[in-house]
Design an enzyme around this catalytic site. Structure first.
Site, PDB file in Angstrom:
ATOM      1  N   HIS A  75     -16.028   0.530  53.356  1.00 23.43           N
ATOM      2  CA  HIS A  75     -15.146  -0.641  54.136  1.00 23.43           C
ATOM      3  C   HIS A  75     -14.262  -0.821  53.315  1.00 23.43           C
ATOM      4  O   HIS A  75     -13.086  -1.207  53.908  1.00 23.43           O
ATOM      5  CB  HIS A  75     -15.897  -1.690  54.707  1.00 23.43           C
ATOM      6  CG  HIS A  75     -16.585  -1.354  56.053  1.00 23.43           C
ATOM      7  ND1 HIS A  75     -15.767  -1.007  57.297  1.00 23.43           N
ATOM      8  CD2 HIS A  75     -17.823  -1.256  56.851  1.00 23.43           C
ATOM      9  CE1 HIS A  75     -16.389  -0.979  58.441  1.00 23.43           C
ATOM     10  NE2 HIS A  75     -17.615  -1.130  58.018  1.00 23.43           N
ATOM     11  N   GLN A 118       1.924 -14.498  61.887  1.00 24.94           N
ATOM     12  CA  GLN A 118       2.762 -14.677  62.880  1.00 24.94           C
ATOM     13  C   GLN A 118       2.081 -14.292  64.103  1.00 24.94           C
ATOM     14  O   GLN A 118       2.116 -15.008  65.182  1.00 24.94           O
ATOM     15  CB  GLN A 118       4.104 -14.120  62.902  1.00 24.94           C
ATOM     16  CG  GLN A 118       3.977 -12.223  62.857  1.00 24.94           C
ATOM     17  CD  GLN A 118       3.628 -11.834  61.408  1.00 24.94           C
ATOM     18  OE1 GLN A 118       3.313 -12.631  60.599  1.00 24.94           O
ATOM     19  NE2 GLN A 118       4.082 -10.411  61.413  1.00 24.94           N
ATOM     20  N   TYR A 156      -7.597 -11.435  67.478  1.00 23.99           N
ATOM     21  CA  TYR A 156      -6.870 -10.552  66.880  1.00 23.99           C
ATOM     22  C   TYR A 156      -7.277  -9.198  66.572  1.00 23.99           C
ATOM     23  O   TYR A 156      -8.547  -9.331  66.262  1.00 23.99           O
ATOM     24  CB  TYR A 156      -6.629 -11.388  65.469  1.00 23.99           C
ATOM     25  CG  TYR A 156      -5.547 -10.715  64.596  1.00 23.99           C
ATOM     26  CD1 TYR A 156      -4.197 -10.834  64.697  1.00 23.99           C
ATOM     27  CD2 TYR A 156      -6.133  -9.861  63.634  1.00 23.99           C
ATOM     28  CE1 TYR A 156      -3.155 -10.512  64.047  1.00 23.99           C
ATOM     29  CE2 TYR A 156      -5.058  -8.932  62.729  1.00 23.99           C
ATOM     30  CZ  TYR A 156      -3.673  -9.338  62.955  1.00 23.99           C
ATOM     31  OH  TYR A 156      -2.834  -8.988  62.219  1.00 23.99           O
ATOM     32  N   ASN A 176      -6.729  -9.304  57.521  1.00 22.98           N
ATOM     33  CA  ASN A 176      -6.405  -9.378  56.123  1.00 22.98           C
ATOM     34  C   ASN A 176      -6.450 -10.825  55.484  1.00 22.98           C
ATOM     35  O   ASN A 176      -6.768 -11.560  56.377  1.00 22.98           O
ATOM     36  CB  ASN A 176      -5.324  -8.621  55.759  1.00 22.98           C
ATOM     37  CG  ASN A 176      -3.774  -9.294  56.224  1.00 22.98           C
ATOM     38  OD1 ASN A 176      -3.987 -10.538  56.725  1.00 22.98           O
ATOM     39  ND2 ASN A 176      -2.837  -8.479  56.320  1.00 22.98           N
ATOM     40  N   SER A 235     -17.912  -8.083  53.288  1.00 21.22           N
ATOM     41  CA  SER A 235     -19.417  -7.613  53.766  1.00 21.22           C
ATOM     42  C   SER A 235     -20.081  -6.812  53.058  1.00 21.22           C
ATOM     43  O   SER A 235     -19.928  -6.437  51.824  1.00 21.22           O
ATOM     44  CB  SER A 235     -18.842  -6.886  55.141  1.00 21.22           C
ATOM     45  OG  SER A 235     -18.526  -5.380  54.908  1.00 21.22           O
ATOM     46  N   HIS A 266     -25.795  -7.239  56.879  1.00 23.02           N
ATOM     47  CA  HIS A 266     -26.656  -6.390  57.559  1.00 23.02           C
ATOM     48  C   HIS A 266     -27.856  -6.339  56.623  1.00 23.02           C
ATOM     49  O   HIS A 266     -27.874  -6.131  55.562  1.00 23.02           O
ATOM     50  CB  HIS A 266     -26.108  -4.984  57.506  1.00 23.02           C
ATOM     51  CG  HIS A 266     -24.377  -4.937  58.139  1.00 23.02           C
ATOM     52  ND1 HIS A 266     -23.470  -5.179  57.504  1.00 23.02           N
ATOM     53  CD2 HIS A 266     -24.199  -5.049  59.529  1.00 23.02           C
ATOM     54  CE1 HIS A 266     -22.250  -5.027  58.352  1.00 23.02           C
ATOM     55  NE2 HIS A 266     -22.720  -4.851  59.677  1.00 23.02           N
ATOM     56  N   GLU A 288     -23.593 -53.040  65.137  1.00 22.87           N
ATOM     57  CA  GLU A 288     -22.608 -52.078  64.607  1.00 22.87           C
ATOM     58  C   GLU A 288     -21.198 -53.000  64.380  1.00 22.87           C
ATOM     59  O   GLU A 288     -20.218 -52.458  64.014  1.00 22.87           O
ATOM     60  CB  GLU A 288     -22.395 -50.899  65.361  1.00 22.87           C
ATOM     61  CG  GLU A 288     -23.726 -49.889  65.095  1.00 22.87           C
ATOM     62  CD  GLU A 288     -23.632 -48.600  65.615  1.00 22.87           C
ATOM     63  OE1 GLU A 288     -22.819 -48.473  66.387  1.00 22.87           O
ATOM     64  OE2 GLU A 288     -24.560 -47.742  65.405  1.00 22.87           O
ATOM     65  N   GLN A 296     -21.630   1.353  54.416  1.00 28.75           N
ATOM     66  CA  GLN A 296     -20.996  -0.095  54.063  1.00 28.75           C
ATOM     67  C   GLN A 296     -19.989  -0.187  53.004  1.00 28.75           C
ATOM     68  O   GLN A 296     -18.881  -0.696  52.866  1.00 28.75           O
ATOM     69  CB  GLN A 296     -22.132  -1.011  53.765  1.00 28.75           C
ATOM     70  CG  GLN A 296     -21.746  -2.386  53.771  1.00 28.75           C
ATOM     71  CD  GLN A 296     -21.295  -2.770  55.195  1.00 28.75           C
ATOM     72  OE1 GLN A 296     -21.864  -2.276  56.292  1.00 28.75           O
ATOM     73  NE2 GLN A 296     -20.127  -3.794  55.186  1.00 28.75           N
ATOM     74  N   ASP A 306     -22.932  -0.777  64.535  1.00 28.91           N
ATOM     75  CA  ASP A 306     -21.498  -1.144  64.531  1.00 28.91           C
ATOM     76  C   ASP A 306     -20.953  -0.497  66.058  1.00 28.91           C
ATOM     77  O   ASP A 306     -19.887  -1.245  66.207  1.00 28.91           O
ATOM     78  CB  ASP A 306     -20.873  -0.197  63.138  1.00 28.91           C
ATOM     79  CG  ASP A 306     -21.232  -0.819  62.088  1.00 28.91           C
ATOM     80  OD1 ASP A 306     -21.600  -2.100  62.020  1.00 28.91           O
ATOM     81  OD2 ASP A 306     -21.288   0.011  60.940  1.00 28.91           O
TER      82      ASP A 306
END
Lengths: 430, 430
Positions: free
Chosen positions: A261, A190, A128, A213, A236, A327, A414, A258, A360
């Site tokens: 983001h 979806q 994705y 997301n 993050s 990081h 057992e 950072q 990155d």
């Protein structure tokens, strides 16, 4: 930036967690809405995918597979030189990940007992890739190159279409460079449902990787078990351990990189030097004004930036290990000597030239890393996420006879007499 | 046993899934009830654990940690010779798992660019061990020995108490043999919650492994993210590929040994020889009558046993790979030559002497395997489940300067100017 003076006895794991925790996006409403989407796609296939894309992305697509022509056109739309940079990044990522590839093996452990592991790539994997503002070609490379290194024969990608029904050309160029040929314009829950369950036109995959997301994260959580997933990425963070020998402007810039983001991103400075820390803080304030995403930076810094003032390197790394940051930058003199003190971190950047953004994009190790403290129990995305293995077990007759009575004893202890009987039927016949 | 004649063109993945699917235990009620238990333990700690143990296990425990005296007593209660068998199993498991241990490495990939992986054991792990009828000492060994081989400094176990407030002595003996010293008498979802969140007296763990009932499985699913989990085990299965050269009595016994586990266990026979298959079926019917758990066996065989009649070995293994069985037995002449045809399986048992129960107890490879088709994307439990690593990245000045403009180009293409700035601030100072 909030300052915390670490007491001589250190801080407990519980204290550090409380100081570094962030709001979580998962809600019962998100779960209900994502469950309905998953069910819809599972039952109604392509028609549901089409209707949901119309609803959430505002575009009507008769065919949601990206065509060869669209990929070729994307290559004409990207900046000059971009293709070469993407290829260099791909080569660096492939070279590093090649080290992670595992080979099958069989070995004799005891007379007549051969055991081993047979490695295979996962036969079909889906990645994705977020769209919109967070359309990152680097993510395409980081999530698909390891799958190709693993040898996966089928790697498929899905990403939301823009309002014009097209995919960001940098995303398509990165897919082209990586070698992904099957690409769909389907985003959100979806997109995850389409990959997990398949539709009339899309074969299901066995594992799904890639960030997204809150809806994508929830969908991955809910399809986990039907398919494998890489991880549920949380907000993050970066953590810098630095002292007065470092350049405060450089450290400030790394922390801001950072913070830009996400409003829930966090930055941590851990230092034995309060004066140095203050200089970093001043530089952060000054530099923030020059950044395009200063609103996001101010929000995340305001809510989640913390500076820990420690006495010794051991104290610093005790805090690091309790944070378990995604990081970690170590900008102390002779930084490599501190590696043995690091137990929990996603990626470790050593020395003043190894600015985190190098990792990155271009260094080679994966930028898909365990976030929000999950580095205490998980690893960067890698080739191992796209392979799996079977145990192989081979006994000969003598080895079987030597072990049979012990296996029967354990099975009967057992209460599993059919297990014992399967051994006994062979044992009796000699 | 239901017979399926595989057509010449084979069966699709969808067909095979439909033929082999089983009922799933997860329900909305289980989720609601488990969520409430997790919340209770998270908020009320020890008091909640104590109250829930009273409610679900019917025992009142002032202290739910197993004492050294209880472990010593257990060693006097087990069968003569059992300790030695457990130790031999432990040694075999440790020897095999030792092969899975990974070492840290750093290597120069390009001039001035050193990259690597730093491996560490997870610092504290928890293992859930079922009680009651399914109290299996073999599970204790299989789930804890790999953690010790990984080097985990803290391995904790939790298991439900019996009605008498005690733990099955075989379970405690296996824990003793493995080296687990911190053991709690807490079962069900409250056991998982105690491990994931900690209480006043129990430190939280970072990862939880081990099988359990529907409540335990749901609890693991819900705490995933807060902690790591090994897998969500579904109903298990065995698949035998055999022809007329095999002994039908032996194959039947192997199939029954899987069927006795659970009413939802499944057994699959894949054969090119219908007469042989009929003999296996007759032997299964006959042998079932002699088994203690014949009700369970009749139920699972009645609902979920399938025989696939194929023409060629290739056809047989195409079905195997679509089933992706937890256990695969290959009892064909020269069985090793078929290994390259196996893509998806948890563990592969080759040849007539390698009856599957050998692998459950003594062979060495793990018996905690991906079930219900998840072998298409996951692997047996192993040392890698109890370790994790950090990427290590080290650039020198020259290497930084060589890559800096490319990193800036990619960062700006992604709209992340603070990323570009962190590189630029170093690039400008030379």
């Amino acid at each position: 930036m909030k300052w915390i003076t670490v007491p001589e006895e250190g801080l407990s794991l519980r204290d550090v967690r409380r100081l570094t925790e962030r709001s979580v996006n998962l809600s019962a409403e998100v779960e209900a809405s994502v469950s309905a989407i998953l069910k819809d796609v599972r039952e109604n296939g392509d028609a549901a995918v089409r209707a949901l894309t119309e609803k959430f992305d505002g575009v009507t697509l008769s065919d949601f597979r990206v065509t060869e022509e669209e990929i070729e056109e994307a290559l004409t739309l990207i900046e000059p030189g971009m293709l070469d940079v993407l290829k260099e990044a791909r080569d660096n990522i492939a070279a590093f990940h090649q080290e992670q590839k595992k080979e099958s093996w069989i070995k004799e452990f005891r007379p007549g007992v051969r055991l081993g592991e047979q490695y295979e790539p996962i036969q079909r994997v889906g990645v994705y890739v977020p769209g919109g503002l967070a359309a990152y070609p680097s993510t395409v490379l980081m999530d698909t190159v390891p799958a190709f290194v693993a040898g996966c024969p089928s790697v498929v990608m899905t990403t939301p279409p823009g309002k014009d029904g097209e995919v960001n050309p940098n995303i398509l160029a990165a897919a082209y460079v990586s070698g992904v040929k099957e690409i769909y314009k389907v985003g959100g829950a979806q997109g995850i449902a389409m990959l997990a369950y398949g539709t009339e036109t899309v074969e299901p995959v066995f594992k799904i990787a890639g960030p997204g997301n809150a809806f994508v994260a929830m969908a991955k959580r809910l399809v986990f078990g039907t398919v494998g997933i890489d991880m549920i990425a949380g907000p993050s963070e970066v953590c810098c351990v630095a002292d007065g020998s470092a350049n405060p402007e450089w450290i400030a810039a790394d922390l801001l990189s950072q913070a830009e983001h996400d409003r829930r991103a966090a930055v941590f400075l851990i230092t034995p030097d309060a004066d140095f820390g203050k200089k970093v803080e001043e530089a952060m304030t000054r530099q923030t004004k020059e950044r395009n995403r200063k609103d996001i930076i101010e929000s995340s810094i305001g809510d989640y930036a913390k500076a820990f003032l420690c006495q010794t390197p051991e104290e610093c790394f005790d805090i690091v290990n309790k944070i378990a940051p995604e990081h970690l930058e170590i900008e102390l003199p002779d930084p490599e000597k501190y590696l043995p003190l690091v137990v929990n971190a996603g990626a470790i950047f050593l020395g003043k030239w190894t600015s985190e953004p190098l990792g990155d994009y271009m260094a080679g190790p994966n930028h898909t890393l365990p976030t929000s403290g999950t580095a205490a129990f998980s690893s960067p995305l890698g080739v191992y996420d796209f392979m799996k293995h079977s145990s192989v077990e081979i006994y000969n007759k003598e080895a079987f006879h030597a072990v049979a009575p012990k296996v029967m004893k354990l099975a009967l202890a057992e209460g599993l007499d059919a297990h014992a009987a399967a051994v006994e039927v062979r044992y009796n016949e000699q």
